[in-house]
Design a protein around this motif. Structure first.
Motif, short mmCIF file in Angstrom:
data_model
loop_
_atom_site.label_atom_id
_atom_site.label_comp_id
_atom_site.label_asym_id
_atom_site.label_seq_id
_atom_site.Cartn_x
_atom_site.Cartn_y
_atom_site.Cartn_z
N ALA A 33 0.65 -1.12 0.07
CA ALA A 33 0.00 -0.08 0.01
C ALA A 33 0.87 1.24 0.03
N PHE A 34 1.94 1.14 0.77
CA PHE A 34 2.79 2.55 0.94
C PHE A 34 3.53 2.64 -0.37
N VAL A 35 3.96 1.45 -1.08
CA VAL A 35 4.65 1.71 -2.37
C VAL A 35 3.65 2.18 -3.39
N LEU A 36 2.47 1.54 -3.48
CA LEU A 36 1.41 2.02 -4.52
C LEU A 36 0.97 3.44 -4.22
N GLY A 37 0.99 3.88 -3.22
CA GLY A 37 0.72 5.15 -2.66
C GLY A 37 1.90 6.30 -3.19
N GLY A 38 2.96 5.70 -2.99
CA GLY A 38 4.05 6.53 -3.56
C GLY A 38 4.06 6.84 -4.98
N VAL A 39 3.91 5.53 -5.56
CA VAL A 39 4.15 5.69 -7.22
C VAL A 39 2.91 6.66 -7.76
N PHE A 40 1.88 6.35 -7.09
CA PHE A 40 0.58 7.15 -7.69
C PHE A 40 0.98 8.64 -7.53
N SER A 41 1.36 9.09 -6.03
CA SER A 41 1.77 10.37 -5.85
C SER A 41 2.58 10.85 -6.87
N ILE A 42 3.62 10.25 -7.30
CA ILE A 42 4.59 10.71 -8.18
C ILE A 42 4.32 10.80 -9.52
N LEU A 43 3.51 10.18 -10.03
CA LEU A 43 2.61 10.26 -11.34
C LEU A 43 1.75 11.20 -11.30
N LEU A 44 1.01 11.39 -10.27
CA LEU A 44 0.33 12.64 -10.11
C LEU A 44 0.75 13.85 -10.38
N ILE A 45 1.98 14.07 -9.60
CA ILE A 45 2.74 15.34 -9.68
C ILE A 45 3.26 15.49 -10.97
N ALA A 46 3.71 14.57 -11.68
CA ALA A 46 4.46 14.39 -13.22
C ALA A 46 3.06 15.08 -13.82
N VAL A 47 1.96 14.31 -13.97
CA VAL A 47 1.03 14.53 -14.92
C VAL A 47 0.70 16.01 -14.68
N THR A 48 0.36 16.55 -13.54
CA THR A 48 0.09 17.89 -13.19
C THR A 48 1.32 18.89 -13.82
N THR A 49 2.47 18.67 -13.67
CA THR A 49 3.37 19.50 -13.99
C THR A 49 3.46 19.58 -15.65
N VAL A 50 3.14 18.53 -16.36
CA VAL A 50 2.93 18.39 -17.76
C VAL A 50 1.85 19.31 -18.15
N LEU A 51 0.83 19.19 -17.64
CA LEU A 51 -0.49 19.91 -17.97
C LEU A 51 -0.29 21.48 -17.86
N ILE A 52 0.32 21.69 -16.54
CA ILE A 52 0.57 23.32 -16.44
C ILE A 52 1.51 23.79 -17.41
#
Length: 288
Positions: free
Chosen positions: A42-61
């Motif tokens: 759960a910790f690993v999946l949560g970390g990977v999801f957070s990183i992907l979310l930050i990357a996608v948000t940065t690209v969109l901005i």
């Protein structure tokens, strides 16, 4: 040490213990979905999801117009409008400066510092000035001097040369003669076969009187020598001298080529003229 090992084993067990998440139908208790996860997963999946979310948000901005809705970012249309307004402001400043200079020029007249009568008197004096065109005509001495200059040759080499000095010609190119001089067939030259790019040399000291292109004979260069001799070099690949240049005997003036419509291959079409008549170059030059 035993206590520490027990604590580590308990922590590891807590992280690795698997839990099952089951989704049931409330009415029939039928299992719809189940998922086995440990706390570590759960910790690993949560970390990977957070990183992907930050990357996608940065690209969109960074690469989409969404950034225009974020305070601090300006839209592209606004930037274009700002640049246009800047140019218009600069243009208005220039026009304003012109109007100010025009106003300063008119101010002395409007305030009476310069009277209108003085301006009219200047214009009247300018109209009263008459140019004596007879003074612009050339005098007799000027006319004679102009005729003397115009009658002279543009490149008077022979005038300064000693007529008693014998001129010696050198071969312009090393090669075999592919076609001889033949006045009957109006071939007033000798053709010397050579490889493309071979250097072509001046047969004697002289002045370049023509250096340019001809449709039939390609690149042509013509030299004028003493004793009223003229040498002509046709079908050249490149011309290394310009009209008006003075060349020494043996100096490279062009390269062998095959330019022009009348060429049959890389060679030099060489003509020699004396006193306005074509002469056989082999009578003056040893091409061997």
């Amino acid at each position: 040490m035993a206590i520490k090992n027990k604590k580590k084993s308990k922590l590891k067990q807590k992280l690795t213990d698997k839990y099952r998440l089951v989704v049931l139908n409330e009415d029939t208790f039928e299992e719809r979905f189940s998922l086995k996860l440990s706390r570590l997963n759960a910790f690993v999946l949560g970390g990977v999801f957070s990183i992907l979310l930050i990357a996608v948000t940065t690209v969109l901005i960074a690469f989409t117009p969404i950034k225009e809705y974020i305070p601090g970012y300006s839209s592209t249309a606004l930037k274009i409008k700002a640049a246009k307004l800047t140019f218009e402001a600069e243009s208005l400043k220039t026009k304003l400066a012109i109007l100010e200079n025009y106003t300063k020029a008119l101010k002395p007249v409007l305030t009476g510092e310069i009277e209108a009568e003085s301006i009219d008197s200047i214009q009247t004096d300018a109209r009263q000035r008459v140019i004596d065109e007879s003074k612009l005509n050339a005098s007799k001495e000027d006319s004679l001097f102009r005729e003397k200059v115009e009658s002279k040759d543009r490149f008077p080499i022979q005038n300064n040369a000693n007529s008693n000095v014998k001129i010696v010609f050198f071969a312009p190119l090393s090669g075999s003669i592919s076609q001889d001089f033949d006045a009957n067939s109006k071939h007033f030259a000798v053709d010397i076969a050579a490889i493309t790019g071979a250097p072509i040399k001046a047969i004697a000291d002289g002045r370049v009187i023509f250096s340019g292109w001809n449709t039939e004979t390609g690149y042509v260069i013509i030299l004028k020598h003493t004793k009223d001799f003229i040498s002509v070099y046709k079908h050249n690949g490149n011309l290394l001298k310009q009209q008006g240049d003075f060349v020494k005997s043996g100096e490279v003036i062009a390269s062998v080529g095959s330019t022009g419509e009348l060429t049959t291959g890389p060679h030099l079409h060489f003509e020699l003229w004396s006193g306005g008549y074509a002469v056989n170059p082999t009578n003056f030059i040893d091409f061997k």
